[in-house]
Design a protein around this motif. Structure first.
Motif, PDB file in Angstrom:
ATOM      1  N   GLU A 115      34.383  -8.149  24.886  1.00 35.01           N
ATOM      2  CA  GLU A 115      32.998  -7.727  25.128  1.00 35.01           C
ATOM      3  C   GLU A 115      32.917  -6.207  25.054  1.00 35.01           C
ATOM      4  O   GLU A 115      33.854  -5.510  25.444  1.00 35.01           O
ATOM      5  CB  GLU A 115      32.537  -8.185  26.518  1.00 35.01           C
ATOM      6  N   HIS A 146      31.414  -3.084  26.598  1.00 37.84           N
ATOM      7  CA  HIS A 146      30.717  -2.565  27.782  1.00 37.84           C
ATOM      8  C   HIS A 146      30.551  -1.058  27.592  1.00 37.84           C
ATOM      9  O   HIS A 146      31.473  -0.300  27.885  1.00 37.84           O
ATOM     10  CB  HIS A 146      31.510  -2.857  29.060  1.00 37.84           C
ATOM     11  N   ASN A 147      29.414  -0.655  27.063  1.00 36.18           N
ATOM     12  CA  ASN A 147      29.147   0.767  26.804  1.00 36.18           C
ATOM     13  C   ASN A 147      30.271   1.447  26.032  1.00 36.18           C
ATOM     14  O   ASN A 147      30.778   2.490  26.436  1.00 36.18           O
ATOM     15  CB  ASN A 147      28.903   1.533  28.119  1.00 36.18           C
TER      16      ASN A 147
END
Ligand SMILES: Nc1nc2c(c(=O)[nH]1)N[C@H]1C(S)=C(S)[C@@H](COP(=O)(O)O)O[C@H]1N2
Ligand SMILES: [Mo]
Length: 384
Positions: A257, A259-260
């Motif tokens: 994933e 995440h920023n």
């Protein structure tokens, strides 16, 4: 058709029952709004199933011609053995962190209030391998709601987790330990208390077939197949999360994933179903071609179809057969189908606007395990 016999008993009048029967059979066993015609088989056929004992009776998409999947065509998955259970000696034990342990026979369960749900069960691994594309079926399940039974048993204040054990067993190695374990899946107490959940003993009006969990299985509408524990043996309330093979090692999705800008490798247990659709078949009647398919896994707003690299075209959803947790059948007239090979892709769009992900969407492309394979399905067909 056992379903009809039941209606007959309830209504008491043969004439009324005959009308109801006609109605019910037409409703349950056809696609009234779908064009008929000759089915053109897909060019991309599933490869040979390497595990015919574990994965049985997969759906053949080209054969899909009824909203309800007949029991003898319903897929069946078993991870361990396939137990043969004698209903006379069978009982379901409910224990753990409860005030009143219960032991219910099949007759006890059947004497409780009856509830039905039409629910499309899909294995979360479906479409995860070229040999596994038919791990899905839609049935009318009947049983008794689970929540009142847990209420009667009186869950203790510290009970947070409900574990469902199957009768089937396997030897499971982890590190240097070998465990002889029953099939086990758990849910949070809040999820288990959902009023839709059933202790199910009937499938499409007949006793649960052995392959699908006889005598009693859990039915959890809206969840992937794995949550629907077959051949139930016991239910246990606990005060911690439960980490069985099928909760915490298998049926765990590993996904990168973002995440920023930072990559987080997430490991999540497979649970609720995800939005999905698939083209089922292309039919031909004279020079008219149609594409028919299904959409499920979340409340569906609409379905769109893409032929080759063309535009996404809205399909028509068949509203004659509908239920909250059941697949929707859709169709699209294929105008000016040109001779040659084509691809057909469908995507479902949910009522909240979520779109079934494309295969190159990071949700799918950055998923490293085969479960939760809800990416868009592309089929190949040859028009002559
Ligand atoms: N006891 C038990 N329950 C089980 C399984 C199993 O192997 N043992 N397989 C699960 C999986 S992975 C799926 S997809 C569904 C399939 O249900 P079906 O076999 O009725 O189609 O059952 C679930 N329940
Ligand atoms: Mo599954």
């Amino acid at each position: 058709m056992p379903h009809l016999q039941r209606r007959e008993l309830i209504q008491g009048s043969a004439a009324l029952a005959a009308i109801a029967a006609l109605h019910a059979s037409r409703r349950a066993y056809a696609f009234p709004a779908q064009p008929s015609g000759k089915v053109i088989p897909w060019l991309d056929q599933p490869t040979k199933n390497p595990d015919p004992a574990g994965i049985q009776s997969q759906l053949v998409w080209e054969d899909l011609d009824s909203w309800i999947t007949p029991n003898d065509k319903f897929f069946s998955i078993s991870h361990f053995d396939r137990p043969t259970i004698d209903e006379k000696t069978w009982s379901l034990e409910i224990g753990g962190l409860i005030k009143k342990p219960l032991k219910l026979t099949l007759a006890d369960i059947k004497s409780r209030p009856r509830q039905e749900v039409v629910f499309t069960v899909e294995c979360s691994g479906n479409h995860g391998f070229p040999f596994f594309t038919g791990g899905i079926g839609n049935a009318r399940w009947a049983g008794t709601p689970l929540a009142p039974i847990l209420e009667e048993a009186g869950v203790s204040a510290n009970g947070i987790e409900v574990v469902f054990f199957g009768t089937d067993k396997g030897e499971i190695p982890i590190r240097d330990v070998k465990m002889k374990q029953n099939f086990a899946r758990s849910m949070s107490l809040a999820d288990a208390m959902n009023p839709d959940n059933l202790l199910c003993y009937e499938m499409n009006g007949a006793a649960l077939p052995p392959a699908n969990g006889f005598p009693v299985r859990l039915i959890v509408p809206g969840w992937y197949g794995i949550a629907n524990v077959k051949w139930l043996k016991g239910i246990e309330v606990r005060d911690t999360r439960f980490m069985s093979l099928l909760m915490a090692r298998d049926y765990v999705t590993i996904r990168e994933e973002d995440h920023n800008g930072e990559t987080v490798w997430a490991e999540t247990s497979v649970g609720r179903a995800r939005i999905k659709s698939a083209p089922a078949k292309v039919t031909q009647k004279d020079s008219e071609y149609s594409i028919i398919g299904a959409a499920w896994g979340a409340p569906i707003d609409r379905v769109e179809v893409q032929i080759d690299q063309g535009p996404w075209t809205p399909a028509t959803i068949d509203h004659s057969e509908e239920a909250e947790h059941a697949w929707k059948i859709w169709s699209l007239g294929w105008q000016n189908a040109s001779p040659g090979e084509h691809t057909v892709t469908s995507r479902a769009i949910g009522i909240t606007g979520e779109i079934q992900p494309a295969m190159d969407d990071p949700l799918i492309a950055k998923k490293h395990t085969y479960w939760e394979s809800n990416g868009q399905v592309t089929r190949r067909v040859n028009i002559v």
